[in-house]
Design an enzyme around this catalytic site. Structure first.
Site, mmCIF file in Angstrom:
data_model
loop_
_atom_site.group_PDB
_atom_site.id
_atom_site.type_symbol
_atom_site.label_atom_id
_atom_site.label_comp_id
_atom_site.label_asym_id
_atom_site.label_seq_id
_atom_site.Cartn_x
_atom_site.Cartn_y
_atom_site.Cartn_z
ATOM 1 N N ALA A 1 0.832 -1.202 0.000
ATOM 2 C CA ALA A 1 0.000 0.000 0.000
ATOM 3 C C ALA A 1 0.871 1.258 0.000
ATOM 4 O O ALA A 1 0.658 2.173 -0.807
ATOM 5 C CB ALA A 1 -0.943 -0.009 1.202
ATOM 6 N N SER B 1 8.778 -6.637 3.670
ATOM 7 C CA SER B 1 7.519 -6.200 4.273
ATOM 8 C C SER B 1 6.549 -7.369 4.329
ATOM 9 O O SER B 1 6.660 -8.314 3.541
ATOM 10 C CB SER B 1 6.908 -5.067 3.451
ATOM 11 O OG SER B 1 7.784 -3.975 3.416
ATOM 12 N N HIS B 2 5.571 -7.274 5.234
ATOM 13 C CA HIS B 2 4.684 -8.418 5.443
ATOM 14 C C HIS B 2 3.792 -8.705 4.238
ATOM 15 O O HIS B 2 3.257 -9.807 4.122
ATOM 16 C CB HIS B 2 3.856 -8.202 6.712
ATOM 17 C CG HIS B 2 3.159 -9.448 7.183
ATOM 18 N ND1 HIS B 2 3.846 -10.612 7.459
ATOM 19 C CD2 HIS B 2 1.863 -9.728 7.403
ATOM 20 C CE1 HIS B 2 2.983 -11.548 7.825
ATOM 21 N NE2 HIS B 2 1.770 -11.030 7.798
ATOM 22 N N GLY C 1 -3.727 -14.892 -3.246
ATOM 23 C CA GLY C 1 -3.981 -14.037 -4.396
ATOM 24 C C GLY C 1 -4.844 -12.852 -4.058
ATOM 25 O O GLY C 1 -5.123 -12.582 -2.892
ATOM 26 N N HIS D 1 -7.403 -17.024 12.245
ATOM 27 C CA HIS D 1 -7.306 -18.080 11.246
ATOM 28 C C HIS D 1 -7.146 -19.416 11.961
ATOM 29 O O HIS D 1 -6.407 -19.491 12.935
ATOM 30 C CB HIS D 1 -6.107 -17.810 10.331
ATOM 31 C CG HIS D 1 -6.152 -18.578 9.055
ATOM 32 N ND1 HIS D 1 -5.919 -19.929 9.003
ATOM 33 C CD2 HIS D 1 -6.438 -18.189 7.788
ATOM 34 C CE1 HIS D 1 -6.039 -20.333 7.741
ATOM 35 N NE2 HIS D 1 -6.367 -19.311 6.983
ATOM 36 N N ARG E 1 -7.652 -27.807 4.151
ATOM 37 C CA ARG E 1 -8.979 -28.308 4.487
ATOM 38 C C ARG E 1 -9.858 -28.312 3.246
ATOM 39 O O ARG E 1 -10.673 -29.205 3.057
ATOM 40 C CB ARG E 1 -9.589 -27.467 5.605
ATOM 41 C CG ARG E 1 -9.000 -27.806 6.964
ATOM 42 C CD ARG E 1 -9.371 -26.791 8.017
ATOM 43 N NE ARG E 1 -8.772 -25.484 7.727
ATOM 44 C CZ ARG E 1 -9.438 -24.349 7.680
ATOM 45 N NH1 ARG E 1 -10.723 -24.338 7.895
ATOM 46 N NH2 ARG E 1 -8.816 -23.219 7.410
ATOM 47 N N SER F 1 -7.563 -8.658 1.002
ATOM 48 C CA SER F 1 -6.548 -7.849 1.682
ATOM 49 C C SER F 1 -5.473 -7.408 0.699
ATOM 50 O O SER F 1 -5.108 -6.242 0.617
ATOM 51 C CB SER F 1 -5.916 -8.628 2.824
ATOM 52 O OG SER F 1 -5.466 -9.880 2.362
#
Lengths: 635, 44
Positions: free
Chosen positions: A16, A42-43, A50, A257, A273, A410
């Site tokens: 961002a 960076s994270h 995706g 999560h 899963r 996100s």
């Protein structure tokens, strides 16, 4: 004192922050990005699956368009988002994806012909059309009506970040890495940049800017168990709280999560899963089929996380030196499937656990994953409270996620918000002139120097900074986690207030100059505890269950009283945040309805501007909580 | 009970004129899936 002058100061150099800087730089403005790590670490780079964009190229995404994406996002948010922002987001996402292709992202493409895919462990057939060959394809993600998630294998965040950083280099955006902003320079009206600390030399610096952007990511590190990197400590929200005038929006909106690995809490994808993996307890028995006979392991993220926590509380967890956990079993999927379709899971298990998922079960437990809340901005990305201050990405509350974020939205937000906010920042910079008051700058620097010297000399006490942080993380984990109730949240607030007292008395054990991580943490910890208090207190006040916010004592979604967004500010000297509320959306393109998954009890809104022109008969039905309104059709 | 691990760690701060380069030893009991990251955090 090193002083840097620039048009745009971006605090944070993830996707961002860099996207905004790229937009400003391409319009001819001088930009500097601050990053506490090398920017390519960076994270953002940790995103695997995706980004969602309604291109409708894959055969399973046929008929997709921004309208459908918009509807999924609003439902996902449990009607907690700003619908005007969600609409802008859905409309811009396809543009942003194609733009990234132009800059060099090797998006996975449509390969014509037949193929197989798995859903609920069963195999299905699909046929990709010849005329779509070579177009950007998409995969399936939770909570979406169509296959909409564009990807580059399982390293989408990685490719996006590296490509964006190439643009940054190309356009001459300066990146000052290993530099941490410690306070915003402002006069309660306008922001003039930031005081920062070089993490290599330990020295303070000044950045003066016409516009300042907060793009620092989430606040996962308020929790002990989080899939977030160690750098995701909520520093942007802390900077905002420190001003006393810039609010943090919806701090209580925290997503968990189900499958973080134990002990490192690194994420293993939902795909485990999705492809038929099962969760097992200490006795090697499945339990999700008992709690959720219908969807079992494939219920939504929050639901599965809640049941896992419940099951561990029942004493069915596996004991380990790192606390209780459960097992994820994917052995039955076979070596070929694991080594190809779950390649990254295989790698993570072997590299970080020493576990071979082909022959062994994976230790997992729920972990904090995403912060929907953040520095509150308007639809242009401009922060409330201070002129010249903007925010984008996970660090911001823009607010397209409401109380719950969909997978794939996100990564999409970073690029899309970066693009939209970047344009608004550049518009703002156009013709913008500022007068810098050097006395003001000196005052802010002096304040930080004073903080550092008190910490080193232990003037306020000798409280161990890591003890304070650990105490905060334990409280957040134990009382402000997946299940919330009034008793726990009250305890959390009281305990955090005690910890807040302790945080004021921190003193260093090591006073060595230069790179001193203890000092960095000591400067941060008070702000982290304050942010934690915002989360706990706002969660206590929100007496309903919406999205990721699940109250055991208020299980219904209350549209009558809680179609609101929390705005938390902190007045210096207080030991609690000040909470205000605003309507969460001005526009109600889709009136509140059923999501089709999760909690189904709804107390309906009675506000005609929200529910629209409902006919008399329908309105009568909507008044009875058991007959919650149907999800409206979207065209 | 896991193995006893001995970490020999090089200590030096170039920013501190008083800092003398030296080695320091730390002992830690091994636990399952112990990575360097977890070990260093525990030593700290």
């Amino acid at each position: 004192m090193d002083t840097f002058y620039t048009d745009l100061l971006c605090i944070g150099a993830g996707l961002a922050g860099e996207r905004v800087a790229v937009e400003a730089a391409s319009r001819g403005f001088d930009s500097i990005c601050l990053s506490i790590v090398p920017p390519r670490r960076s994270h953002s780079s940790a995103a695997q699956g995706g980004m969602q964009a309604a291109l409708g190229n894959a055969c399973m995404g046929e008929g997709d368009c921004p309208d459908v994406h918009f509807a999924d996002t609003v439902k996902g948010s449990d009607w907690g988002c700003d619908q005007e922002v969600a609409r802008m987001f859905a409309e811009t996402a396809p543009v942003a994806v194609r733009e990234m292709a132009h800059w060099g992202i090797p998006w996975n493409r449509v390969v014509p012909g037949s193929g197989t895919f798995y859903k609920g462990g069963k195999e299905y057939q699909k046929i990709e059309k010849k005329e779509r060959e070579g177009r950007i394809t998409a995969r399936d993600f939770g909570g979406t009506a169509k296959w909409r998630t564009c990807y580059t294998s399982d390293g989408t965040g990685h490719t996006l970040l590296f490509t964006m950083d190439n643009q940054v280099v190309k356009l001459g955006v300066k990146v000052h890495d290993r530099v941490e902003a410690v306070s915003l320079i402002h006069d309660d009206q306008r922001c003039y940049g930031a005081v920062a600390r070089c993490l290599k030399t330990g020295k303070l610096r000044v950045y003066l800017a016409k516009a300042t952007l907060i793009a620092t990511g989430g606040y996962g590190r308020l929790y002990r168990e989080t899939t977030n990197a160690v750098i995701c400590d909520g520093s942007g929200a802390i900077l905002a709280l420190k001003t006393g005038v810039v609010p943090v929006g919806n701090p209580e909106a925290v997503q968990f999560h189900p499958t973080g690995i134990v002990p490192t809490s690194i994420l293993v994808t939902e795909g485990c899963r999705g492809d038929g993996g099962t969760l097992k307890d200490v006795d090697g028995k499945r339990f999700m089929d008992i709690y959720e006979p219908d969807k079992q392991e494939l219920a939504s993220r929050d639901v599965v996380s809640r049941w896992m926590t419940h099951h561990i509380r029942e004493g069915k967890g596996v004991k380990s030196p790192y606390g209780d956990h459960l097992w994820l079993d994917i052995r039955h999927l076979g070596e070929k499937h694991i080594k190809t379709k779950l390649r990254e899971v295989d790698e993570i298990c072997r590299e970080f656990l020493g576990v071979d998922p082909v022959t062994q079960m994976i230790p997992v437990r729920p972990a904090q994953h995403y912060s929907m809340g953040g520095v509150r901005t308007n639809k242009d990305g401009a922060c409330y409270g201070l002129d010249g201050l903007f925010s984008a990405g996970e660090g911001a509350c823009w607010d397209m996620h409401g109380l719950n974020r969909l997978g794939g939205n996100s990564l999409a937000e970073t690029i899309v918000a970066g693009r939209i906010v970047g344009q608004k920042v550049a518009d703002y910079l156009d013709g913008c002139e500022v007068t810098f008051n050097t006395q003001l700058v000196t005052d802010f620097v002096k304040r930080e120097e004073e903080v550092i010297s008190r910490l080193i000399q232990g003037k306020d006490g000798r409280e161990n900074v890591y003890d304070v942080r650990n105490a905060m993380q334990d409280v957040m984990m134990d009382y402000v986690g997946i299940f919330r109730n009034a008793t726990d949240l009250r305890q959390a607030v009281v305990k955090l207030q005690e910890i807040h007292e302790r945080a004021q008395k921190v003193g260093l054990r090591t006073s060595s100059p230069g790179a001193n991580p203890e000092l960095g943490m000591a400067m941060r910890v008070k702000g982290m505890v304050r942010l934690a208090l915002c989360v706990a207190y706002a969660a206590e006040q929100r007496t309903e269950s919406r999205g990721a916010h699940a109250r055991e004592d208020y299980p219904e979604r209350n549209d009558r009283d809680w179609l609101t967004r929390t705005l938390a500010t902190w007045k210096e000297g207080d030991d609690l945040p000040t909470l205000n509320y605003e309507p969460n959306s001005q526009v109600w393109e889709i009136p509140p309805g059923q999501r089709g998954y999760g909690v189904s009890k709804i107390i309906p809104s009675e506000d005609p501007s929200v529910v629209g022109n409902v006919e008399a008969s329908k309105a009568g039905e909507a008044c009875q909580p058991q007959d919650a309104p149907e999800t409206p059709e979207t065209n | 009970m896991g193995r006893q691990l001995k970490f020999n760690i090089f200590r030096y701060n170039p920013e501190d004129p008083k800092s003398v380069p030296h080695m320091e030893s730390f002992d830690l009991e091994e636990t399952d899936a112990l990575t360097l990251y977890i070990a260093l955090n525990r030593l700290r």
